[in-house]
Scaffold this motif. Structure first.
Motif, PDB file in Angstrom:
ATOM      1  N   THR A 161       0.836  -1.200   0.000  1.00  0.00           N
ATOM      2  CA  THR A 161       0.000   0.000   0.000  1.00  0.00           C
ATOM      3  C   THR A 161       0.871   1.250   0.000  1.00  0.00           C
ATOM      4  N   PHE A 162       0.444   2.252  -0.783  1.00  0.00           N
ATOM      5  CA  PHE A 162       1.179   3.503  -0.888  1.00  0.00           C
ATOM      6  C   PHE A 162       0.215   4.667  -0.688  1.00  0.00           C
ATOM      7  N   ALA A 163       0.690   5.727  -0.038  1.00  0.00           N
ATOM      8  CA  ALA A 163      -0.150   6.902   0.178  1.00  0.00           C
ATOM      9  C   ALA A 163       0.708   8.153   0.122  1.00  0.00           C
ATOM     10  N   ASP A 164       0.124   9.229  -0.367  1.00  0.00           N
ATOM     11  CA  ASP A 164       0.817  10.510  -0.376  1.00  0.00           C
ATOM     12  C   ASP A 164       1.209  10.875   1.056  1.00  0.00           C
ATOM     13  N   ALA A 165       2.404  11.410   1.229  1.00  0.00           N
ATOM     14  CA  ALA A 165       2.910  11.687   2.579  1.00  0.00           C
ATOM     15  C   ALA A 165       2.037  12.681   3.331  1.00  0.00           C
ATOM     16  N   GLN A 166       1.382  13.615   2.614  1.00  0.00           N
ATOM     17  CA  GLN A 166       0.511  14.589   3.276  1.00  0.00           C
ATOM     18  C   GLN A 166      -0.910  14.069   3.460  1.00  0.00           C
ATOM     19  N   SER A 167      -1.250  12.984   2.772  1.00  0.00           N
ATOM     20  CA  SER A 167      -2.604  12.451   2.854  1.00  0.00           C
ATOM     21  C   SER A 167      -2.753  11.349   3.897  1.00  0.00           C
ATOM     22  N   ALA A 168      -1.646  10.678   4.247  1.00  0.00           N
ATOM     23  CA  ALA A 168      -1.702   9.607   5.244  1.00  0.00           C
ATOM     24  C   ALA A 168      -1.931  10.216   6.626  1.00  0.00           C
ATOM     25  N   VAL A 169      -3.051   9.885   7.238  1.00  0.00           N
ATOM     26  CA  VAL A 169      -3.439  10.468   8.521  1.00  0.00           C
ATOM     27  C   VAL A 169      -2.972   9.607   9.692  1.00  0.00           C
ATOM     28  N   ALA A 170      -3.155   8.287   9.589  1.00  0.00           N
ATOM     29  CA  ALA A 170      -2.809   7.387  10.692  1.00  0.00           C
ATOM     30  C   ALA A 170      -2.614   5.981  10.156  1.00  0.00           C
ATOM     31  N   TRP A 171      -1.834   5.182  10.899  1.00  0.00           N
ATOM     32  CA  TRP A 171      -1.651   3.792  10.508  1.00  0.00           C
ATOM     33  C   TRP A 171      -1.232   2.955  11.704  1.00  0.00           C
ATOM     34  N   SER A 172      -1.402   1.633  11.555  1.00  0.00           N
ATOM     35  CA  SER A 172      -1.013   0.696  12.600  1.00  0.00           C
ATOM     36  C   SER A 172       0.503   0.718  12.765  1.00  0.00           C
ATOM     37  N   THR A 173       0.969   0.754  14.000  1.00  0.00           N
ATOM     38  CA  THR A 173       2.412   0.767  14.239  1.00  0.00           C
ATOM     39  C   THR A 173       3.053  -0.576  13.886  1.00  0.00           C
ATOM     40  N   SER A 174       2.236  -1.600  13.689  1.00  0.00           N
ATOM     41  CA  SER A 174       2.761  -2.917  13.314  1.00  0.00           C
ATOM     42  C   SER A 174       3.228  -2.957  11.863  1.00  0.00           C
ATOM     43  N   LEU A 175       2.847  -1.986  11.068  1.00  0.00           N
ATOM     44  CA  LEU A 175       3.192  -1.973   9.645  1.00  0.00           C
ATOM     45  C   LEU A 175       4.658  -1.590   9.438  1.00  0.00           C
ATOM     46  N   GLN A 176       5.265  -2.164   8.428  1.00  0.00           N
ATOM     47  CA  GLN A 176       6.591  -1.751   8.000  1.00  0.00           C
ATOM     48  C   GLN A 176       6.416  -0.589   7.023  1.00  0.00           C
ATOM     49  N   THR A 177       7.103   0.507   7.302  1.00  0.00           N
ATOM     50  CA  THR A 177       6.950   1.690   6.461  1.00  0.00           C
ATOM     51  C   THR A 177       8.239   2.003   5.715  1.00  0.00           C
ATOM     52  N   GLY A 178       8.085   2.741   4.657  1.00  0.00           N
ATOM     53  CA  GLY A 178       9.231   3.188   3.873  1.00  0.00           C
ATOM     54  C   GLY A 178       8.821   4.390   3.054  1.00  0.00           C
ATOM     55  N   VAL A 179       9.757   4.897   2.263  1.00  0.00           N
ATOM     56  CA  VAL A 179       9.489   6.068   1.429  1.00  0.00           C
ATOM     57  C   VAL A 179       9.757   5.709  -0.019  1.00  0.00           C
ATOM     58  N   ASN A 180       8.781   5.978  -0.872  1.00  0.00           N
ATOM     59  CA  ASN A 180       8.900   5.734  -2.298  1.00  0.00           C
ATOM     60  C   ASN A 180       8.905   7.079  -3.010  1.00  0.00           C
ATOM     61  N   ARG A 181       9.993   7.361  -3.734  1.00  0.00           N
ATOM     62  CA  ARG A 181      10.111   8.654  -4.407  1.00  0.00           C
ATOM     63  C   ARG A 181       9.946   8.460  -5.909  1.00  0.00           C
ATOM     64  N   THR A 182       9.039   9.250  -6.475  1.00  0.00           N
ATOM     65  CA  THR A 182       8.755   9.162  -7.896  1.00  0.00           C
ATOM     66  C   THR A 182       9.102  10.481  -8.558  1.00  0.00           C
TER      67      THR A 182
END
Length: 222
Positions: A161-182
């Motif tokens: 799953t991918f979301a705009d950095a300004q649009s992501a409001v909240a997420w489960s801390t169990s998720l692995q996160t990263g940054v995708n630059r386009t």
């Protein structure tokens, strides 16, 4: 973690004192204290005092100053009914059960004062990736977030799953996160900054995404 899309009927299934007066206003049955966004009080009935809420310790104060994460907060203390809102934005409730939630601090409307808070860098977001920071809330209690428009709740366990950095409001801390630059598609999927940055999420959990990338900067006319 209970669903963030509570209504007045199913809220009776969990303990607490946060109720949606309507989709754009929160009613807090206050008997003690609660942390809320400064300026969010629109009305109250009863006896209450309001005071500035600091970051909580020198370390957290320095983190907040350096990262600029979150909105200014206040502590409401007393007894009665407290009504909170922010720019008539939609309000969504989470009930944490001895767990953690990562949120964009700018979207916090209110939370139970006994929840522990911290500011953490998004995994994979080094300074060259924008130095993205968010607020983590931990414990058992209520969290109220405001969103620009009706959000979507995505199950990250179904697919990457991918979301705009300004649009992501909240997420489960169990998720692995990263940054995708386009870069190539920046003009198409970003806001014309020359580069689009998305947060990536993998694992079992959810991501709450609002229908906005945040306020736009007006075009200069002179």
């Amino acid at each position: 973690m209970r669903s963030p899309f509570f209504n007045n009927m199913d809220q009776g299934q969990v303990p607490g004192h946060f109720v949606l007066q309507n989709p754009k206003m929160l009613r807090v049955h206050l008997n003690g204290d609660v942390i809320a966004r400064q300026g969010a009080m629109v009305a109250f009935q009863g006896q209450m005092d309001f005071e500035y809420q600091g970051a909580g310790g020198v370390g957290k104060f320095i983190k907040k100053m350096i990262t600029q994460e979150g909105a200014p907060l206040m502590r409401a203390t007393g007894q009665g009914l407290l009504f909170l809102a922010h720019n008539a934005e939609d309000i969504h409730l989470f009930y944490l059960e001895n767990e953690s939630l990562t949120v964009n601090g700018a979207n916090i409307l209110a939370y139970d004062s006994h929840l522990a808070t911290d500011i953490k860098r998004v995994q994979g977001a080094g300074m060259m990736a924008g130095g993205l920071f968010n607020t983590t809330l931990t414990g058992s209690g209520w969290v109220a977030l405001h969103t620009h428009g009706t959000p979507v709740l995505l199950d990250a366990g179904r697919a990457p799953t991918f979301a705009d950095a300004q649009s992501a409001v909240a997420w489960s801390t169990s998720l692995q996160t990263g940054v995708n630059r386009t870069i190539k598609a920046a003009a198409l999927i970003g806001r014309g900054s020359g580069e689009a940055v998305q947060l990536s999420f993998q694992g079992q959990g959810f991501v709450l995404v609002q229908a906005s990338e945040g306020p736009t900067v007006p075009t200069h006319t002179h």
